[in-house]
Design a protein around this motif. Structure first.
Motif, mmCIF file in Angstrom:
data_model
loop_
_atom_site.group_PDB
_atom_site.id
_atom_site.type_symbol
_atom_site.label_atom_id
_atom_site.label_comp_id
_atom_site.label_asym_id
_atom_site.label_seq_id
_atom_site.Cartn_x
_atom_site.Cartn_y
_atom_site.Cartn_z
ATOM 1 N N ASP A 174 0.701 -1.396 6.497
ATOM 2 C CA ASP A 174 0.772 -0.448 5.395
ATOM 3 C C ASP A 174 -0.540 0.294 5.170
ATOM 4 O O ASP A 174 -0.592 1.226 4.356
ATOM 5 C CB ASP A 174 1.262 -1.128 4.112
ATOM 6 C CG ASP A 174 0.372 -2.255 3.620
ATOM 7 O OD1 ASP A 174 -0.709 -2.470 4.199
ATOM 8 O OD2 ASP A 174 0.760 -2.931 2.643
ATOM 9 N N VAL A 175 -1.599 -0.066 5.895
ATOM 10 C CA VAL A 175 -2.804 0.770 5.894
ATOM 11 C C VAL A 175 -2.450 2.180 6.365
ATOM 12 O O VAL A 175 -3.074 3.174 5.964
ATOM 13 C CB VAL A 175 -3.896 0.153 6.793
ATOM 14 C CG1 VAL A 175 -5.106 1.081 6.921
ATOM 15 C CG2 VAL A 175 -4.345 -1.195 6.241
ATOM 16 N N ALA A 176 -1.432 2.275 7.206
ATOM 17 C CA ALA A 176 -1.030 3.564 7.753
ATOM 18 C C ALA A 176 -0.701 4.572 6.664
ATOM 19 O O ALA A 176 -1.037 5.757 6.771
ATOM 20 C CB ALA A 176 0.161 3.388 8.688
ATOM 21 N N ASP A 177 -0.043 4.134 5.591
ATOM 22 C CA ASP A 177 0.317 5.075 4.536
ATOM 23 C C ASP A 177 -0.918 5.603 3.815
ATOM 24 O O ASP A 177 -0.955 6.765 3.412
ATOM 25 C CB ASP A 177 1.302 4.422 3.576
ATOM 26 C CG ASP A 177 2.670 4.288 4.216
ATOM 27 O OD1 ASP A 177 3.481 5.220 4.093
ATOM 28 O OD2 ASP A 177 2.900 3.281 4.889
ATOM 29 N N VAL A 178 -1.943 4.773 3.667
ATOM 30 C CA VAL A 178 -3.204 5.266 3.117
ATOM 31 C C VAL A 178 -3.803 6.317 4.041
ATOM 32 O O VAL A 178 -4.328 7.347 3.597
ATOM 33 C CB VAL A 178 -4.195 4.099 2.902
ATOM 34 C CG1 VAL A 178 -5.520 4.610 2.332
ATOM 35 C CG2 VAL A 178 -3.605 3.041 1.979
ATOM 36 N N SER A 179 -3.688 6.087 5.364
ATOM 37 C CA SER A 179 -4.303 7.012 6.320
ATOM 38 C C SER A 179 -3.670 8.396 6.297
ATOM 39 O O SER A 179 -4.284 9.365 6.761
ATOM 40 C CB SER A 179 -4.238 6.426 7.741
ATOM 41 O OG SER A 179 -2.942 6.546 8.314
ATOM 42 N N TRP A 180 -2.467 8.522 5.758
ATOM 43 C CA TRP A 180 -1.830 9.834 5.660
ATOM 44 C C TRP A 180 -2.333 10.642 4.472
ATOM 45 O O TRP A 180 -2.215 11.871 4.448
ATOM 46 C CB TRP A 180 -0.309 9.678 5.565
ATOM 47 C CG TRP A 180 0.338 9.523 6.906
ATOM 48 C CD1 TRP A 180 0.509 8.372 7.613
ATOM 49 C CD2 TRP A 180 0.893 10.562 7.716
ATOM 50 N NE1 TRP A 180 1.128 8.612 8.813
ATOM 51 C CE2 TRP A 180 1.378 9.955 8.897
ATOM 52 C CE3 TRP A 180 1.034 11.936 7.569
ATOM 53 C CZ2 TRP A 180 1.995 10.684 9.923
ATOM 54 C CZ3 TRP A 180 1.654 12.660 8.586
ATOM 55 C CH2 TRP A 180 2.118 12.035 9.737
ATOM 56 N N LYS B 85 0.828 -1.217 0.000
ATOM 57 C CA LYS B 85 0.000 0.000 0.000
ATOM 58 C C LYS B 85 0.858 1.261 0.000
ATOM 59 O O LYS B 85 0.456 2.278 -0.573
ATOM 60 C CB LYS B 85 -0.952 -0.001 1.202
ATOM 61 C CG LYS B 85 -2.021 -1.085 1.163
ATOM 62 C CD LYS B 85 -2.994 -0.934 2.319
ATOM 63 C CE LYS B 85 -3.839 -2.171 2.516
ATOM 64 N NZ LYS B 85 -3.040 -3.347 2.971
ATOM 65 N N ALA B 86 2.016 1.210 0.640
ATOM 66 C CA ALA B 86 2.902 2.370 0.600
ATOM 67 C C ALA B 86 3.383 2.626 -0.828
ATOM 68 O O ALA B 86 3.436 3.777 -1.287
ATOM 69 C CB ALA B 86 4.087 2.163 1.539
ATOM 70 N N PHE B 87 3.739 1.556 -1.555
ATOM 71 C CA PHE B 87 4.096 1.717 -2.964
ATOM 72 C C PHE B 87 2.902 2.222 -3.779
ATOM 73 O O PHE B 87 3.065 3.054 -4.684
ATOM 74 C CB PHE B 87 4.592 0.387 -3.539
ATOM 75 C CG PHE B 87 5.966 -0.024 -3.072
ATOM 76 C CD1 PHE B 87 7.090 0.634 -3.530
ATOM 77 C CD2 PHE B 87 6.122 -1.081 -2.181
ATOM 78 C CE1 PHE B 87 8.369 0.256 -3.115
ATOM 79 C CE2 PHE B 87 7.393 -1.475 -1.760
ATOM 80 C CZ PHE B 87 8.517 -0.801 -2.226
#
Length: 475
Positions: A377-383, A151-153
């Motif tokens: 990697d859900v965290a990167d979506v949350s940003w 998800k970060a990619f």
């Protein structure tokens, strides 16, 4: 309330198809970036349900996106389907019994995670079509959550650039809205190169790469006393240099996972670990090549979305487990320690209950526990998008994450019930956002306030690409 009832009925109508999907994914456990069969199953289901499908999303062959609806806000529902190494296990039994010749297993319930997310997206699609309401729902099939940071990619590639709200869930032992705590995490490889020689006849000519790895590990262990108490560092040997003790090892490789409460703290720890590696190379007269494999940010919460999701949990009530579900869960609990079970209650701050094999309550929003924090990697979506996540009971209270016990419970009727429950929660939350402009605005305002002081910077360096794996040859 009326719309909630309708969307829940739509979920129930599709239930058998998606229970079958979850079980098929359980039967084809594939690890990071090798999920070719799993993504094929999700792609086929998206096409059968009438979604507009984008394959190889963000250039990742095992990622897929399906969209339905027209105009209006864009709601993303995130799914996963990757497995873990070393957790092969027969289903629906209460003893460790690996499947011969199959070393992988769904020890985090991602077979359920993706299936419920796709079920929720399908119900929202059907509701939008039946009511001619503007709005678009997207299902994102995301590979490689377990250490691969897909998800970060995907965020870096712009896959979520026009999304208004993101919704997801995770299988759990207790039902609640996720507390939106996670650790930023880098996976970094250290490859030491030395000089081989005969360990007895010419030891003075050798320069041991294995010695460098061991010295690095000692240095990091000494550093642990001098880093934040909520930071975490772990390592795994990827290459110890060979099996002959009479050969000085000329090559050795170790992978470190470096975690901290936020991105800035993680980056600072990264640099300290780099210096230790360079010191180990200096002491052993070897060289070290350092490369980042993946990285994820820390999770951002969103209070308006969390409150909306909690209301759906309260309206639905606990997962409707039956006596047979509780009996099997009790058998699983018999394989656990008392500390395993108490840990689950401590994590969420509710009093422990004896003889309760499956969760029959909703954890209050104001409970204060002792969170045990991992990374996602859900965290990167949350940003980049206001994001909310549910935890819904699918397995026995006390079941440790990444264990054979979770794999064993992954196709049980209780797991199916929890999966469908999660789909209802996510679908209802999506409808709330689509139908309530004020909720949407409040969620976006909350998000903007959280990122204003520290704008998002992808933790993966721009030169690092996903570690894609080739499609396996047909049997």
């Amino acid at each position: 309330m009326q719309n909630s009832d309708k969307i829940w009925q739509l979920v129930d109508a599709k239930r058998p198809e998606f229970e079958g999907l979850a079980d098929r994914i359980w039967g084809m456990p594939e690890i990071a970036y090798t999920e070719y069969r799993s993504v094929a199953e999700h792609t086929a289901m998206l096409q059968a349900q009438g979604f507009r499908v984008t394959e190889s999303l963000a250039g990742i062959p095992t990622a897929v996106m399906g969209e339905a609806g027209e105009g209006g806000p864009v709601i993303a529902i995130l799914g996963e389907y990757d497995a873990l190494p070393g957790l092969s296990q027969e289903a629906n039994i209460a003893e460790p019994r690996p499947i011969p010749g199959n070393g992988y297993g769904h020890g985090c319930g991602h077979n359920l995670l993706g299936s419920a997310a796709l079920l929720a997206a399908t119900a929202v699609k059907d509701f939008l079509a039946a009511t001619s309401r503007p709005g678009r729902v997207r299902y994102y099939g995301c590979p490689a959550e377990e250490g691969g940071a897909a998800k970060a990619f995907m965020v870096r590639a712009g896959a979520f650039a026009d999304v208004d709200i993101a919704i997801t869930w995770h299988p759990a032992s207790l039902t609640r809205v996720d507390e939106a705590l996670s650790l930023a995490n880098t996976r970094m490889d250290f490859h030491f190169t030395g000089r081989a020689s005969h360990a007895a006849a010419a030891p003075h000519l050798g320069r041991s790469a294995l010695d460098a790895v061991e010295l690095m590990n000692v240095g990091v262990n000494y550093m642990r006393e001098h880093m934040p108490s909520d930071a975490r560092i772990h390592y795994a040997m990827l290459d110890s240099g060979g099996i002959a003790p009479n050969v000085v090892q000329a090559s050795a490789k170790v992978r470190y996972a470096i975690r901290a409460r936020d991105l800035a703290g993680m980056l600072a720890l990264n640099e300290r670990v780099r210096k230790i590696a360079q010191g180990a190379a200096l002491m052993t007269e070897t060289s070290v090549a350092i490369s980042i494999m993946s990285a994820v940010s820390n999770m951002l919460g969103n209070t308006p979305l969390e409150e909306a999701m909690h209301q759906h949990l309260l309206r639905l009530g606990p997962v409707p487990f039956d006596a047979a579900d509780r009996d099997y869960a009790a058998q699983i609990q018999a394989t656990l320690s008392e500390e395993d079970i108490l840990t689950d209650y401590r994590r969420v701050g509710v009093p422990p209950r004896k003889d309760l094999p499956l969760c029959d309550f909703i954890v209050p929003r104001d409970s204060q526990g002792e969170p045990m924090i991992g990374s996602t990697d859900v965290a990167d979506v949350s940003w980049v998008v206001p994001t909310v996540q549910a935890r819904v009971a699918t397995h026995a209270i006390g079941t440790p994450g990444h264990s054979w016990q979770i794999t064993a419970q992954g196709m049980a009727p209780a797991a199916h019930k929890g999966m469908v429950h999660a789909a209802k929660v996510m679908a209802g939350t999506a409808l709330d956002v689509i139908g309530d402009e004020l909720l949407m605005a409040r969620a976006k305002q909350d998000h903007q306030e959280r990122v204003a002081a520290t704008p998002y910077v992808c933790p993966i360096p721009p030169e690092v690409q996903p570690p894609l794996q080739p499609r396996p040859k047909a049997a």
